[in-house]
Design an enzyme around this catalytic site. Structure first.
Site, PDB file in Angstrom:
ATOM      1  CG  ASP A  87      -1.683  -1.174   1.471  1.00  0.00           C
ATOM      2  OD1 ASP A  87      -1.698  -2.049   0.599  1.00  0.00           O
ATOM      3  OD2 ASP A  87      -2.322  -1.264   2.534  1.00  0.00           O
ATOM      4  CD  GLU A 141      -7.574  -4.614   3.619  1.00  0.00           C
ATOM      5  OE1 GLU A 141      -6.896  -5.088   4.542  1.00  0.00           O
ATOM      6  OE2 GLU A 141      -7.357  -4.852   2.424  1.00  0.00           O
TER       7      GLU A 141
END
Length: 510
Positions: free
Chosen positions: A78, A250
């Site tokens: 990420d 998320e």
């Protein structure tokens, strides 16, 4: 994390039923190491000592992206903590300083003055007694609300052990060194389903707002703070998604776009096709509660397999710039990349537009791509571009068409334009290049609505050594896919409707 056997089995059944895997936005829960005990009375945390930059690379390895950022070596996932300050774009990201697989989650760091050319920096944050450093965000505290100094760069992130809690660190030297706050965690939690803080200043209510994802519990939580250190719970958001009863939420991002607010959420498994994906909600935020408009959710930001965990830069004014992790938890640990693993998408500018009376979150590659672009040329099929290139296609919608990108090894990536329902369907099969490293990588059909009017569709296609990113020119549709051909596709063929094709080479950023 260490889960009991019953819960582990339940997750496995859910993941297999959805054709996916279960992961945390900061990494794969079941591949974590054992953790040190939490301290009851945290003392002043030491300043993180910068880790030396990784070994230099030629950036010429097979499949190495030439116009997308990758670190010299090791695993990334990420994007985190993206912030713009003093003419520099900072990109922090989930990083394993010790290897090419998931683990030892830290914040890697890169800087750019134009969003295109990136310089890898020393590792910014590494795990401590509270756990790994999972995803989060950075803000510039220009009014010194936290007391760390005017214009301090403040990072909010998830400390991940057997629980997921929110912690704080700050930098007074433009992100070179960070000091952990002595009161961490600033938001305590007793389970592993609260993560990925995205923080922004809400001027009407004169407070900082934090969006947090609820993981397997699904939904988002909103918190407020006057000083970035003491947080109060404000509200909870959740909308049931038809056909997706169990999936992780998320990497939230709540952004204002004109008179509307957009909440972006990454979900896994349960994307538009298989595994990971990014969805969004459109509505209103009053400083306490986000309320979604009555629309048919989920709405997808990208219809390909490989755009996940994307969030926007902070401190960029009204310009909303996003970058995503160009991979999918379905096969991320197996992609044939060494000594690095995973890249980031090209940065994209977001805007809220409308199609057929409904809002659409459009995305286009940032204008700074022009910094590495050559002159536009018409092409009759041959593509003269060594590193990477951009195609601009104008295709009639009076009949169906097929677009083929191929190379001399008879590898090809194809997509079809259906004129009647105005859709694009891409095909990533064994003919596209290497696919046998994971049984789920070959995807025969990926369909996306074009969301265009008129009798033609204009497409911008960005081709690198191991990726193809397709956009309608207005950004109403985007599709991001990894590919692993032996050499870059260097021939174009379009059959069906009339097509005008232009190409411009894109120079490598290294």
């Amino acid at each position: 994390m260490k889960k009991n056997i019953l819960r582990y089995a339940l997750f496995l059944v859910t993941a297999l039923a959805l054709g996916g895997v279960f992961t945390a936005c900061g990494g794969d829960d079941d591949h974590k190491q054992d953790y040190n005990p939490l301290i009851d009375d945290p003392k002043e945390q030491p300043t993180d000592k910068p880790t030396e930059p990784t070994t230099k690379s030629s950036y010429n390895e097979q499949y190495r992206p030439q116009i997308h950022y990758t670190p010299a070596k090791n695993w990334v996932n990420d994007p985190n903590g993206m912030v713009y300050v003093n003419g520099v774009y900072h990109l922090f990201y989930q990083y394993n300083p010790q290897g090419n697989g998931w683990g030892n989650m830290s914040w890697g760091h890169a800087k750019s003055k134009d969003l295109i050319h990136w310089e890898e920096q020393t590792v910014a944050l590494t795990r401590d007694e509270l756990g790994d450093i999972f995803s989060g965000s950075c803000v510039i505290d220009k009014d010194n609300t936290a007391g760390f100094g005017a214009n301090a760069m403040v990072a909010l992130y998830t400390s991940a052990s057997n629980v997921q809690q929110q912690s704080l660190a700050y930098s007074t030297d433009d992100g070179k060194n960070f000091t952990r706050y002595n009161g961490n965690p600033v938001i305590k939690n007793n389970d592993d389903n609260l993560r990925d803080p995205k923080v922004f200043w809400h001027e009407p209510s004169k407070k900082w707002i934090m969006a947090l994802a609820k993981g397997w519990k699904m939904g988002a939580e909103f918190y407020g703070s006057a000083d970035l250190k003491t947080w109060q719970h404000l509200s909870t958001f959740f909308v049931p998604l038809p056909g997706r009863p169990s999936l992780q939420w998320e990497c939230p991002d709540l952004i204002q776009m004109g008179d509307k607010w957009v909440l972006i959420i990454s979900v896994n498994p349960g994307g538009p096709i298989l595994g990971s994906g990014m969805m969004y909600f459109v509505g209103q935020f009053d400083g306490t509660t986000f309320t979604a408009d009555n629309l048919d959710y989920p709405l997808w930001l990208d219809y390909g397999m490989d755009n996940y965990a994307g969030v926007t830069w902070s401190n960029t004014g009204d310009r909303r710039i996003m970058i995503g992790w160009m991979n999918n938890w379905q096969y991320s640990g197996d992609v044939p990349c060494s000594p690095w693993r995973s890249a980031f998408t090209l940065p994209r500018e977001l805007r809220l537009t409308e199609y057929d009376g409904k809002p659409v979150l459009a995305s286009t590659v940032v204008k700074e791509i022009d910094n590495i672009a050559g002159a536009w040329q018409k092409t009759d099929g041959a593509i003269d571009a060594k590193d990477a290139y951009q195609l601009h296609l104008t295709i009639g919608l009076d009949k169906n068409s097929t677009v083929t990108l191929a190379n001399s090894s008879d590898e090809q990536f194809t997509f079809d334009i259906n004129a009647s329902d105005r859709s694009l369907t891409a095909h990533r099969t064994s003919t596209s290049g290497k696919t046998n490293f994971n049984g789920t990588f070959s995807i025969p059909s990926m369909r996306a609505p074009l969301k265009v009017t008129g009798n033609k569709v204009e497409l911008d296609i960005f081709v690198d050594q191991s990726s193809v990113e397709i956009f309608t020119t207005q950004g109403t549709m985007s599709m991001t896919n990894l590919v692993f051909p032996q050499a870059i596709y260097n021939h174009l063929k379009v059959s069906g409707a009339d097509c005008e094709a232009q190409i411009r080479p894109l120079n490598r950023i290294w």
